[in-house]
Design a protein around this motif. Structure first.
Motif, PDB file in Angstrom:
ATOM      1  N   LEU A  95       0.880  -1.173   0.000  1.00  0.00           N
ATOM      2  CA  LEU A  95       0.000   0.000   0.000  1.00  0.00           C
ATOM      3  C   LEU A  95       0.908   1.211   0.000  1.00  0.00           C
ATOM      4  O   LEU A  95       1.878   1.269   0.749  1.00  0.00           O
ATOM      5  N   ARG A  96       0.576   2.214  -0.840  1.00  0.00           N
ATOM      6  CA  ARG A  96       1.461   3.376  -0.992  1.00  0.00           C
ATOM      7  C   ARG A  96       0.654   4.650  -0.954  1.00  0.00           C
ATOM      8  O   ARG A  96      -0.467   4.672  -1.452  1.00  0.00           O
ATOM      9  N   GLY A  97       1.242   5.684  -0.401  1.00  0.00           N
ATOM     10  CA  GLY A  97       0.541   6.974  -0.416  1.00  0.00           C
ATOM     11  C   GLY A  97       1.330   8.080   0.250  1.00  0.00           C
ATOM     12  O   GLY A  97       2.344   7.841   0.901  1.00  0.00           O
ATOM     13  N   GLU A  98       0.815   9.294   0.074  1.00  0.00           N
ATOM     14  CA  GLU A  98       1.446  10.458   0.673  1.00  0.00           C
ATOM     15  C   GLU A  98       1.279  10.422   2.192  1.00  0.00           C
ATOM     16  O   GLU A  98       0.220  10.025   2.692  1.00  0.00           O
ATOM     17  N   ALA A  99       2.300  10.861   2.904  1.00  0.00           N
ATOM     18  CA  ALA A  99       2.220  10.947   4.363  1.00  0.00           C
ATOM     19  C   ALA A  99       1.249  12.068   4.760  1.00  0.00           C
ATOM     20  O   ALA A  99       1.222  13.127   4.128  1.00  0.00           O
ATOM     21  N   LEU A 100       0.440  11.805   5.788  1.00  0.00           N
ATOM     22  CA  LEU A 100      -0.506  12.824   6.251  1.00  0.00           C
ATOM     23  C   LEU A 100       0.200  13.942   6.993  1.00  0.00           C
ATOM     24  O   LEU A 100      -0.148  15.103   6.878  1.00  0.00           O
ATOM     25  N   HIS A 101       1.208  13.594   7.791  1.00  0.00           N
ATOM     26  CA  HIS A 101       1.925  14.585   8.582  1.00  0.00           C
ATOM     27  C   HIS A 101       3.406  14.452   8.295  1.00  0.00           C
ATOM     28  O   HIS A 101       3.956  13.386   8.367  1.00  0.00           O
ATOM     29  N   SER A 102       4.023  15.554   7.952  1.00  0.00           N
ATOM     30  CA  SER A 102       5.455  15.515   7.674  1.00  0.00           C
ATOM     31  C   SER A 102       6.229  15.966   8.898  1.00  0.00           C
ATOM     32  O   SER A 102       5.629  16.387   9.871  1.00  0.00           O
TER      33      SER A 102
END
Length: 102
Positions: A95-102
């Motif tokens: 599963l891949r995706g943008e991080a919610l909090h950097s």
């Protein structure tokens, strides 16, 4: 690294019966290798109660992930072949995706 994690990947691996120790040893090597790469900001792994293995990796960007992991001549492909990962376990899904909090 000092940059924020931008791109997260969770991968599930199936471990061949009786190969748990070998899989863990190879997994540790791969983990150390990945943690040395500037593109990798975060890495953790655990053995779910259902068995197998889950790896959670944070990369600086999707491009960094593609370059490191999906390039057939890239670092991960070479290391996986050298370590014989496929002899002790097999990738099931990611599963891949943008991080919610950097």
């Amino acid at each position: 690294g000092g940059c924020a994690v931008m791109y997260m990947v969770v991968s599930r691996w199936k471990v061949q019966p009786g190969q748990e120790e070998a899989f863990k040893a190879r997994g540790d090597k791969m983990r150390n290798l990945l943690l040395q790469q500037p593109e990798v900001e975060y890495l953790n792994a655990f053995v779910p109660e259902e068995g197998g293995a889950l790896a959670i990796v944070g990369y600086r960007s999707k491009d960094d992930y593609e370059h490191l992991i999906n390039d057939p001549n890239g670092l991960f492909a070479k290391a996986a072949a050298e370590e014989g990962i496929e002899n002790v376990g097999s990738w099931e899904w990611s599963l891949r995706g943008e991080a919610l909090h950097s």
